[in-house]
Scaffold this motif. Structure first.
Motif, mmCIF file in Angstrom:
data_model
loop_
_atom_site.group_PDB
_atom_site.id
_atom_site.type_symbol
_atom_site.label_atom_id
_atom_site.label_comp_id
_atom_site.label_asym_id
_atom_site.label_seq_id
_atom_site.Cartn_x
_atom_site.Cartn_y
_atom_site.Cartn_z
ATOM 1 N N VAL A 204 53.993 -14.146 35.293
ATOM 2 C CA VAL A 204 53.070 -15.010 34.550
ATOM 3 C C VAL A 204 52.681 -16.192 35.421
ATOM 4 O O VAL A 204 53.407 -16.586 36.335
ATOM 5 N N GLY A 205 51.518 -16.754 35.121
ATOM 6 C CA GLY A 205 51.060 -17.900 35.887
ATOM 7 C C GLY A 205 50.100 -18.756 35.097
ATOM 8 O O GLY A 205 49.458 -18.297 34.144
ATOM 9 N N GLY A 206 50.010 -20.007 35.499
ATOM 10 C CA GLY A 206 49.109 -20.946 34.852
ATOM 11 C C GLY A 206 49.462 -22.361 35.269
ATOM 12 O O GLY A 206 50.555 -22.620 35.795
ATOM 13 N N PRO A 207 48.560 -23.301 35.027
ATOM 14 C CA PRO A 207 48.763 -24.674 35.520
ATOM 15 C C PRO A 207 49.864 -25.455 34.830
ATOM 16 O O PRO A 207 50.338 -26.452 35.362
ATOM 17 N N ARG A 208 50.302 -25.025 33.654
ATOM 18 C CA ARG A 208 51.303 -25.797 32.911
ATOM 19 C C ARG A 208 52.683 -25.130 32.885
ATOM 20 O O ARG A 208 53.564 -25.571 32.145
ATOM 21 N N ARG A 221 58.961 -13.600 37.430
ATOM 22 C CA ARG A 221 58.449 -14.667 38.295
ATOM 23 C C ARG A 221 57.421 -15.490 37.547
ATOM 24 O O ARG A 221 56.628 -14.955 36.753
ATOM 25 N N VAL A 222 57.436 -16.776 37.816
ATOM 26 C CA VAL A 222 56.433 -17.698 37.278
ATOM 27 C C VAL A 222 55.720 -18.348 38.456
ATOM 28 O O VAL A 222 56.370 -18.874 39.371
ATOM 29 N N PHE A 223 54.398 -18.311 38.446
ATOM 30 C CA PHE A 223 53.600 -18.982 39.461
ATOM 31 C C PHE A 223 52.853 -20.143 38.814
ATOM 32 O O PHE A 223 52.268 -19.993 37.733
ATOM 33 N N GLY A 224 52.841 -21.280 39.493
ATOM 34 C CA GLY A 224 52.175 -22.462 38.984
ATOM 35 C C GLY A 224 50.807 -22.677 39.593
ATOM 36 O O GLY A 224 50.222 -21.776 40.192
ATOM 37 N N ARG A 225 50.299 -23.889 39.435
ATOM 38 C CA ARG A 225 48.968 -24.227 39.924
ATOM 39 C C ARG A 225 48.909 -24.074 41.449
ATOM 40 O O ARG A 225 49.897 -24.287 42.150
ATOM 41 N N GLY A 226 47.737 -23.709 41.944
ATOM 42 C CA GLY A 226 47.534 -23.592 43.378
ATOM 43 C C GLY A 226 48.003 -22.289 43.989
ATOM 44 O O GLY A 226 47.902 -22.100 45.201
ATOM 45 N N THR A 227 48.516 -21.372 43.180
ATOM 46 C CA THR A 227 48.974 -20.088 43.709
ATOM 47 C C THR A 227 47.794 -19.283 44.253
ATOM 48 O O THR A 227 46.733 -19.222 43.631
ATOM 49 N N THR A 228 47.987 -18.649 45.394
ATOM 50 C CA THR A 228 46.925 -17.865 46.023
ATOM 51 C C THR A 228 47.186 -16.369 45.856
ATOM 52 O O THR A 228 48.331 -15.947 45.617
ATOM 53 N N PRO A 229 46.142 -15.546 45.997
ATOM 54 C CA PRO A 229 46.332 -14.090 45.901
ATOM 55 C C PRO A 229 47.365 -13.557 46.887
ATOM 56 O O PRO A 229 48.133 -12.656 46.552
ATOM 57 N N ALA A 230 47.394 -14.094 48.105
ATOM 58 C CA ALA A 230 48.344 -13.617 49.109
ATOM 59 C C ALA A 230 49.785 -13.842 48.677
ATOM 60 O O ALA A 230 50.666 -13.016 48.942
ATOM 61 N N GLU A 231 50.049 -14.968 48.018
ATOM 62 C CA GLU A 231 51.402 -15.244 47.541
ATOM 63 C C GLU A 231 51.832 -14.218 46.499
ATOM 64 O O GLU A 231 52.960 -13.723 46.511
ATOM 65 N N VAL A 232 50.928 -13.899 45.573
ATOM 66 C CA VAL A 232 51.244 -12.928 44.525
ATOM 67 C C VAL A 232 51.401 -11.542 45.126
ATOM 68 O O VAL A 232 52.359 -10.815 44.823
ATOM 69 N N ALA A 233 50.478 -11.143 45.997
ATOM 70 C CA ALA A 233 50.546 -9.822 46.621
ATOM 71 C C ALA A 233 51.839 -9.673 47.420
ATOM 72 O O ALA A 233 52.513 -8.632 47.345
ATOM 73 N N SER A 234 52.193 -10.697 48.170
ATOM 74 C CA SER A 234 53.404 -10.636 48.989
ATOM 75 C C SER A 234 54.650 -10.503 48.121
ATOM 76 O O SER A 234 55.579 -9.751 48.453
ATOM 77 N N TYR A 235 54.674 -11.229 47.001
ATOM 78 C CA TYR A 235 55.807 -11.123 46.093
ATOM 79 C C TYR A 235 55.915 -9.711 45.518
ATOM 80 O O TYR A 235 57.005 -9.121 45.479
#
Length: 251
Positions: A204-208, A221-235
């Protein structure tokens, strides 16, 4: 170098900070006094109201500037660090071909009443975000983007039909902690529908979101603000290739 730091405003270490908030009162001198009083109770002294703007007839938005006495110990800060290598699309594709030996299947959506697809589209769509192309650009990743306002049971059913390796959910609407309630509903539904060895990764991801809250919310996994596609793909590559090479292979 000292690990104790103080906020910086006009001069180094002066403790000056700026904060903004809204009070449910019409704009007036009394309202500005109330804003200053609130800031003082929060530890700001002196507290100066530098901006006040009516937000309709019954609310006022404030910006307050002032000094705080608090210090931050950098050694005591705990954050979620990236524990996997950041891959280029070429490297990610190669890792999937060698480690997974098939395309990685990703199903994405905004769940509940959330209609803001900008986050999920930034990660999934080929145009991407911040100069990086989204997961659709990766040859070894199959992307199924369900869009906005997807009911959790429908997402579970589609993930099962697609034999998804990962489910990505973006949540922008946070009123009354809707993003947290929706995420817990998501986690419960997938854990009920899938045995542990077959359950897709839940991301899941989102600014808050708090990136350290994955375990509490029941997701991987939780992704916050500023996450890029490469970070998600790599994970996703890191986790799925690792899972595939474990004794309990999903399929």
């Amino acid at each position: 170098m000292s690990t104790l730091v103080r906020p910086y405003g006009d001069t180094t270490g002066d403790g000056m900070v700026q904060m903004s908030f809204t009070l449910p009162v019409p704009h007036s001198k009394v309202a500005e006094g109330a804003a200053a009083q609130l800031a003082q109770k929060m530890g700001m002294d002196p507290a100066l109201v530098v901006h006040a703007k009516p937000m309709g007839p019954d609310f006022t938005f404030f910006v307050v500037y002032g000094r705080v006495s608090h210090l931050v110990d950098l050694d005591a800060v705990r954050v979620v660090e990236r524990d996997y290598p950041l891959l280029t699309p070429k490297e990610a594709n190669l890792a999937l071909r060698k480690g997974l030996r098939r395309r990685l299947v990703v199903v994405g959506a905004c769940i509940g009443t959330d209609a803001h697809t900008v986050g999920i589209d930034a990660i999934l769509n080929v145009k991407g975000w911040a100069g990086e192309k989204g997961l659709e650009y990766y040859r070894e990743i199959k992307v199924v983007n369900l869009g906005a306002q997807v009911a959790v049971p429908d997402l579970v059913a589609r993930a099962e039909a697609e034999r998804a390796d990962a489910v990505l959910v973006s949540q922008v609407v946070t009123q009354r902690d809707a993003h947290l309630h929706n995420t817990r509903e998501l986690s419960a539904a997938f854990r009920e529908a899938f045995p542990p060895a077959r359950r897709p990764l839940l991301v899941v991801g989102g600014p808050r979101f708090d990136e350290g809250g994955a375990e509490t919310l029941g997701v991987d996994r939780v992704f916050g603000r500023g996450t890029t596609p490469a970070e998600v793909a790599s994970y996703l590559v890191h986790r799925t290739v690792t899972r595939h090479s474990s004794p309990e292979v999903r399929r």
